[in-house]
Design an enzyme around this catalytic site. Structure first.
Site, short mmCIF file in Angstrom:
data_model
loop_
_atom_site.label_atom_id
_atom_site.label_comp_id
_atom_site.label_asym_id
_atom_site.label_seq_id
_atom_site.Cartn_x
_atom_site.Cartn_y
_atom_site.Cartn_z
N ASP A 69 -7.00 -1.92 3.09
CA ASP A 69 -6.00 -2.87 3.60
C ASP A 69 -6.69 -4.18 3.98
O ASP A 69 -7.66 -4.18 4.76
CB ASP A 69 -5.33 -2.25 4.84
CG ASP A 69 -3.99 -2.86 5.16
OD1 ASP A 69 -3.73 -3.99 4.72
OD2 ASP A 69 -3.20 -2.21 5.86
N ASP A 70 -6.19 -5.28 3.44
CA ASP A 70 -6.71 -6.62 3.78
C ASP A 70 -8.19 -6.77 3.44
O ASP A 70 -8.92 -7.53 4.11
CB ASP A 70 -6.49 -6.95 5.26
CG ASP A 70 -5.03 -7.19 5.62
OD1 ASP A 70 -4.18 -7.10 4.72
OD2 ASP A 70 -4.75 -7.45 6.79
N CYS A 110 1.66 -6.54 2.35
CA CYS A 110 1.59 -5.07 2.37
C CYS A 110 2.67 -4.34 1.58
O CYS A 110 2.37 -3.65 0.60
CB CYS A 110 1.61 -4.59 3.82
SG CYS A 110 0.25 -5.22 4.83
N ARG A 169 2.26 -2.32 -2.15
CA ARG A 169 2.29 -0.86 -2.20
C ARG A 169 3.44 -0.35 -3.07
O ARG A 169 3.30 0.63 -3.80
CB ARG A 169 2.37 -0.31 -0.78
CG ARG A 169 1.10 -0.57 0.00
CD ARG A 169 1.29 -0.58 1.53
NE ARG A 169 0.15 -1.24 2.11
CZ ARG A 169 -0.99 -0.61 2.45
NH1 ARG A 169 -1.09 0.69 2.30
NH2 ARG A 169 -2.00 -1.30 2.94
N LYS A 211 -1.47 4.77 5.70
CA LYS A 211 -0.36 3.82 5.88
C LYS A 211 0.66 3.96 4.76
O LYS A 211 0.30 4.05 3.58
CB LYS A 211 -0.95 2.40 5.89
CG LYS A 211 0.06 1.27 5.93
CD LYS A 211 -0.66 -0.05 6.00
CE LYS A 211 0.27 -1.25 5.87
NZ LYS A 211 -0.45 -2.53 5.99
N HIS A 227 4.43 2.17 4.88
CA HIS A 227 5.03 0.81 4.90
C HIS A 227 6.03 0.58 3.77
O HIS A 227 6.19 -0.56 3.30
CB HIS A 227 3.94 -0.26 4.90
CG HIS A 227 4.35 -1.46 5.73
ND1 HIS A 227 3.50 -2.49 6.04
CD2 HIS A 227 5.53 -1.79 6.32
CE1 HIS A 227 4.13 -3.39 6.77
NE2 HIS A 227 5.36 -2.98 6.95
N SER A 242 1.98 -0.67 9.28
CA SER A 242 0.66 -1.16 9.68
C SER A 242 0.33 -0.71 11.10
O SER A 242 1.22 -0.61 11.95
CB SER A 242 0.61 -2.68 9.61
OG SER A 242 0.78 -3.13 8.28
N HIS A 299 -7.57 -3.80 8.00
CA HIS A 299 -6.50 -4.47 8.75
C HIS A 299 -6.83 -4.44 10.24
O HIS A 299 -7.37 -3.46 10.73
CB HIS A 299 -5.18 -3.74 8.47
CG HIS A 299 -3.94 -4.51 8.78
ND1 HIS A 299 -3.59 -4.86 10.08
CD2 HIS A 299 -2.94 -4.97 7.98
CE1 HIS A 299 -2.42 -5.50 10.05
NE2 HIS A 299 -2.02 -5.60 8.79
N ASP A 358 -5.01 -3.74 -1.16
CA ASP A 358 -3.59 -4.10 -1.26
C ASP A 358 -3.38 -5.61 -1.33
O ASP A 358 -2.36 -6.07 -1.84
CB ASP A 358 -2.78 -3.51 -0.11
CG ASP A 358 -3.06 -4.16 1.24
OD1 ASP A 358 -4.18 -4.69 1.45
OD2 ASP A 358 -2.17 -4.12 2.12
N ASN A 359 -4.32 -6.38 -0.79
CA ASN A 359 -4.27 -7.85 -0.87
C ASN A 359 -5.55 -8.38 -0.25
O ASN A 359 -6.39 -7.60 0.23
CB ASN A 359 -3.05 -8.43 -0.15
CG ASN A 359 -2.79 -7.90 1.23
OD1 ASN A 359 -1.81 -7.19 1.48
ND2 ASN A 359 -3.69 -8.20 2.17
N LYS A 365 -4.62 -13.95 2.07
CA LYS A 365 -3.43 -13.11 2.19
C LYS A 365 -2.17 -13.94 2.35
O LYS A 365 -2.16 -14.95 3.05
CB LYS A 365 -3.60 -12.17 3.39
CG LYS A 365 -2.41 -11.25 3.67
CD LYS A 365 -2.70 -10.34 4.85
CE LYS A 365 -1.51 -9.46 5.17
NZ LYS A 365 -1.79 -8.51 6.29
#
Length: 528
Positions: free
Chosen positions: A37-38, A77, A81, A130, A132, A155, A244, A294-295, A325
Site C-alpha cells: 500500500d502506497d 486505493c 484494488r 486490507k 476497501h 485503510s 500506508h 496499489d499506487n 499518489k
C-alpha cells in the site's frame, strides 16, 4: 504495522505455525498476490540503489523477474484494488474513488472477481489484509469469492486505535471514558475504533497495530497449510498495511538508521520474505508469487512517504503540488513489480514490457486453465508470454484514470502509447509543503517521451516533427479507447453513506470497543 523487528516477525510466525513438508506438485499452480500500500517504485533496492532496506525483495527479484514499467490501474486505493480483482478499469467496473467507513455499497455485485473465477476452477481462496471494496452486506469479501478473510475492511487510518503509530498529523488513541474525552483532530478518525475481521465477525476492535504484521504472517501461513492439506490449489490475496500511514514503530535496523519509514519498509520486506519461505516449503515451483503496489507514495505525509526513484513529475512540481499518489504522473501509478515462480519464470531477468495490475486477473485465469467471464471487455492482458520470457511486449496503449488530483474521478484523460505519454488534464495532489497544483486542461495534449524524460520535465514542442508524427496515433488510440468503454457492459457503484453500516462490535461502549475473541473475549455482533 508493529513493534516486532523484521526478523522477529518471521520467528514468531514460524513458532505459531511451523513449516510443513513439501506437498506433491499438482496440475494447477498456486497463486499468491501481495499488494503493498502506497509503496514507491524506488522503495525496492533492486529498482533504486539508494534503498538498502529490502534484502528479501531484492532476493525475490534475483530469483524471479523484475518489471520496471509496471503500473497500478489507478492512483488511489479502492479503484486500484477493484481493477486488480476484475481486470477492468473503474470506468467499466464502477469504482472510481474510495469507499468510506459509512459506505453502503462497494464493488458492484454484477462484477466478477478473480477469486470467484478461481474458486469455480477448484481453488481454495483467501484474502488477508486490507479490503476497501465495501464491507456492508454482500460487498464483504466473504461474499466476493473468498473462502476465508482476515483483515481490516478499509485503510488502517480509517479508525482510531490504542497503538496509533506514526502519522502526519499525529492522531490520538481511541477514547476510553465517554464523549468528554474525545479529541477532534483534522484527518483523524476518533469516533469509531478500527475493526479486525475474521470472515464476517469482528474479532478485535480497536485493532492492535503493533501485532498486525505478525498476525497477517500467521494467518497467511495457516491458510496455505489448510489449502495444502485439502489437496486443492490455492489463491491468496495478501493486501498489506505497509507502507500506508500510520506506520508502526519496529526497532531500528542496521539499514534503517533510525528512519521510521526505513524501519517499516524493512518490516514489510521481512514479511514478504517469510511468505516466500512458506510457499517454497510446500513445494518449490508449485506457487507463483506476484508482488506489486496499489499506487505510488502519499507525498503529503512527508518523511513518512515512499520513494519515487527517478519518476518525480518535474513539470508538475514546478507548478505546485505532488506528482505521486492521486495523480496520473508516473509517481502516482508506476509501482514495483516482481514475479517469482521457480522453474517456470526466468530468474535474474528485467522486463521493460508495459504492464499493469489489470493484467493479473486474465493472466492467473489463463494459468489456472479457467475462462474469463463473458459479456464484458477487459483492460488487462494475458501476459503469460512475458512472464515466461518468450516476449517482452505488453500493452500498446495503457490508460491512466483520474484519481483525485484533477478532473472527474475515474475519467480517462491520460494515456500511454509506447514510450509516449499524453495528458489531456494535469494537476498536482497535496504536497508535503502544503501546495496543490491546479487542474489544467490541455488541447492539444501535453506529450512526454518517457524514454528520454523519465522525470516528465519537458513536454514535446507541439511544433516539433516528433510531436506532429505521434499526435495522430495518440488521438486515434484515445478515441478508440473511449468508444470501447462507452459500448461496454459498464457497472455503477453505490457510493451512498449511512452511519448505521459502520462496523461496530459493541455500540454500547465508547468507540465500539470489544475484546479479542482469540483471547477469550466476549462475542461480537455481525456488522453486515
Amino acid at each position: 504495522m508493529g513493534t516486532p523487528s523484521p526478523r522477529a516477525v518471521l520467528v514468531l510466525a514460524m513458532a505459531l505455525v511451523g513449516l510443513s513438508a513439501p506437498c506433491a506438485t499438482h496440475g494447477q499452480p498456486n497463486f499468491i498476490v501481495i499488494l503493498a500500500d502506497d509503496v514507491g517504485w524506488g522503495d525496492l533496492g533492486a529498482n533504486w540503489a539508494e534503498t538498502k532496506e529490502t534484502p528479501y525483495l531484492d532476493e525475490l527479484a534475483a530469483e524471479g523477474t523484475r518489471f520496471v514499467d509496471f503500473h497500478s490501474a489507478a492512483s488511489t486505493c479502492s479503484p486500484s484494488r477493484a481493477s486488480l480483482l476484475t481486470g477492468r478499469l473503474g470506468a467499466r467496473n464502477g469504482v472510481t474513488h474510495n469507499f468510506a467507513v459509512t459506505s453502503v455499497g462497494g464493488l458492484p455485485l454484477n462484477e466478477t472477481t478473480l477469486a470467484e473465477v478461481l474458486r469455480e476452477a477448484g481453488y481454495s481462496t483467501g484474502a488477508i489484509g486490507k479490503w476497501h471494496l465495501g464491507h456492508h452486506g454482500h460487498h464483504h469479501p466473504s461474499f466476493r469469492g473468498f473462502d476465508y478473510y482476515f483483515g481490516i475492511p478499509y485503510s488502517h487510518d480509517m479508525g482510531c486505535t490504542d497503538t496509533p503509530g506514526y502519522n502526519l498529523p499525529p492522531c490520538p488513541p481511541c477514547p476510553r471514558h465517554g464523549m468528554a474525552s474525545r479529541v477532534a483532530r483534522k484527518d483523524c478518525y476518533t469516533e469509531v475504533a478500527l475493526p479486525l475481521f475474521e470472515n464476517v465477525t469482528i474479532i478485535q476492535q480497536p485493532v492492535n497495530l503493533s501485532s498486525l504484521t505478525a498476525r497477517y504472517a500467521q494467518e497467511a501461513a495457516r491458510f496455505i497449510q489448510r489449502a495444502s492439506d485439502s489437496g486443492r490449489p490455492f489463491f491468496l490475496y495478501l493486501a498489506l498495511a505497509h507502507m500506508h500511514v500510520p506506520l508502526g514503530v519496529p526497532p531500528p535496523t542496521p539499514t534503517s538508521d533510525g528512519d521510521i519509514y526505513g524501519a517499516s519498509l524493512s518490516e514489510m520486506d521481512a514479511l514478504v520474505g517469510w511468505i516466500k519461505q512458506v510457499a517454497d516449503s510446500h513445494g518449490k515451483g508449485n506457487t507463483l508469487l506476484w508482488f506489486t503496489g496499489d499506487n505510488g507514495p502519499w507525498a503529503q505525509k512527508c518523511e513518512l512517504a515512499g520513494r519515487l526513484g527517478p519518476f518525480v513529475g518535474a513539470w508538475q512540481r514546478q507548478r505546485g503540488g505532488s506528482s505521486a499518489k492521486r495523480t496520473t504522473w508516473e509517481g502516482g501509478h508506476r509501482v514495483p513489480a516482481l514475479v517469482y515462480w521457480p522453474g517456470h519464470i526466468p530468474a535474474k531477468r528485467t522486463s521493460h514490457a508495459l504492464l499493469s495490475t489489470l493484467d493479473i486477473f486474465p493472466t492467473l485465469v489463463a494459468l489456472a486453465g479457467a475462462a474469463l467471464p463473458p459479456n464484458r471487455h477487459f483492460d488487462g492482458l494475458d501476459v503469460t508470454p512475458v512472464l515466461f520470457g518468450w516476449s517482452d511486449v505488453g500493452h500498446k496503449v495503457l490508460l491512466h484514470p483520474n484519481s483525485g488530483a484533477a478532473g472527474k474521478d475515474g475519467e480517462i484523460e491520460t494515456l500511454r502509447l509506447a514510450q509516449y505519454k499524453a495528458f489531456y488534464t494535469t494537476g498536482g495532489a497535496l504536497a508535503c509543503n502544503g501546495s496543490v497544483g491546479p487542474a489544467e486542461q490541455h488541447q492539444p495534449p501535453l506529450i512526454f517521451n518517457l524514454d528520454r524524460d523519465t522525470q516528465e520535465q519537458e513536454p514535446l514542442d507541439v511544433a516539433s516533427s516528433e510531436y506532429q508524427a505521434v499526435l495522430p496515433a495518440i488521438s486515434r488510440a484515445y478515441t478508440q479507447a473511449l468508444e470501447d468503454i462507452a459500448t461496454d457492459n459498464v457497472s455503477v457503484a453505490d457510493y451512498s453513506k449511512d452511519p448505521a453500516v459502520t462496523p461496530c462490535c459493541n455500540v454500547q461502549l465508547v468507540a465500539c470497543r470489544c475484546r479479542d475473541l482469540r483471547t477469550g473475549g466476549s462475542a461480537t455482533q455481525l456488522c453486515l
